[in-house]
Enzyme design. Sequence first.
Site, PDB file in Angstrom:
ATOM      1  N   TYR A 115     -69.584 -74.742  35.268  1.00  0.00           N
ATOM      2  CA  TYR A 115     -70.842 -74.985  35.944  1.00  0.00           C
ATOM      3  C   TYR A 115     -71.801 -73.837  35.719  1.00  0.00           C
ATOM      4  CZ  TYR A 115     -68.145 -78.647  38.067  1.00  0.00           C
ATOM      5  OH  TYR A 115     -67.346 -79.747  38.244  1.00  0.00           O
ATOM      6  N   GLY A 117     -73.856 -72.589  37.715  1.00  0.00           N
ATOM      7  CA  GLY A 117     -73.979 -71.676  38.849  1.00  0.00           C
ATOM      8  C   GLY A 117     -72.829 -70.711  38.962  1.00  0.00           C
ATOM      9  N   CYS A 118     -71.757 -70.917  38.208  1.00  0.00           N
ATOM     10  CA  CYS A 118     -70.590 -70.045  38.325  1.00  0.00           C
ATOM     11  C   CYS A 118     -70.075 -69.720  36.943  1.00  0.00           C
ATOM     12  CB  CYS A 118     -69.495 -70.722  39.140  1.00  0.00           C
ATOM     13  SG  CYS A 118     -67.996 -69.736  39.282  1.00  0.00           S
ATOM     14  N   GLY A 119     -70.129 -68.441  36.581  1.00  0.00           N
ATOM     15  CA  GLY A 119     -69.775 -68.052  35.231  1.00  0.00           C
ATOM     16  C   GLY A 119     -68.294 -68.063  34.944  1.00  0.00           C
ATOM     17  N   CYS A 121     -66.044 -70.389  36.657  1.00  0.00           N
ATOM     18  CA  CYS A 121     -65.396 -71.600  37.139  1.00  0.00           C
ATOM     19  C   CYS A 121     -64.446 -72.141  36.078  1.00  0.00           C
ATOM     20  CB  CYS A 121     -66.437 -72.660  37.469  1.00  0.00           C
ATOM     21  SG  CYS A 121     -67.391 -72.297  38.944  1.00  0.00           S
TER      22      CYS A 121
END
Length: 281
Positions: A115, A117-119, A121
């Site tokens: 994702y 928004g999350c490096g 994930c």
Amino acid sequence: MNARIRHPEPTEGAAARTVQRRDGKGAHNVRDEVACEVPVALHYNDQPFAVLMATPRDLADLAVGFSVSEALIPDAGELQIEAIDESIDGIAIRMRIPEPRHAALADRQRALPGYGGCGICGSASIEAVLRAPPRIASTPRIAETALHRALDALHECQPLNAATGATHAAGFADRSGTLLLVREDVGRHNALDKLVGAMATQGIDAGSGFAIVTSRASYELAMKAAHVGIPLLAAISAPTTLAIALAESADLCLVGFARDGHCAVYAHPERLIPSSAEQSR
């Protein structure tokens, strides 16, 4: 016959949509520019590795920067982009790296999807996330005035965010604070990866200046900056404890709340020359 109304083309990375604006006088429909966010699948040697939710612009920079900043390859010279394929489902970037590098990816395999928004994930293990970057070799000292000069310039170099209000930016400046490159994306990690990729492609030495980001300073951003040898990373928002710890161990100067002529230095303040010291020269 009425003349056809011609709407300007949307900014690259944005799409035109109709939105209903409301206020105390009522509601009315207007055209708005909305930031694009699409799945971008990264394939190495015909095998899927990760899916990023990203803005579909500067994709070659994203591919190079991700590969380098995630330590999949030591430098951009080992990467060949074979194709960037678009479909109704998203975009696939097909790359080739030396076979020994590809064999090592099994230890770093990410679950899909990832994702924007999350490096980190989907990372398969804690060890894969908390890898220690090498200490930063270059030791430039950056003047505080140079930092704020670059931050002021960054506001004028974000056309996609100006149009949509929905994207982050990452910029690289030389020691004088002259902004050399800026990249934008809906994901802050993607923006930094695009910047790293553009720097590698254009032969800009990561140790010759500093990076600024329009987000918080997360662990992932500090890791990416440290791994490619950027000596100073400044964010307009706060850092995290893990980002500070990594910066301390990697000799990375980590700056937070860098805006409106102020900043807070969380690691290696000796790399940032205070304004008072500049004035006393």
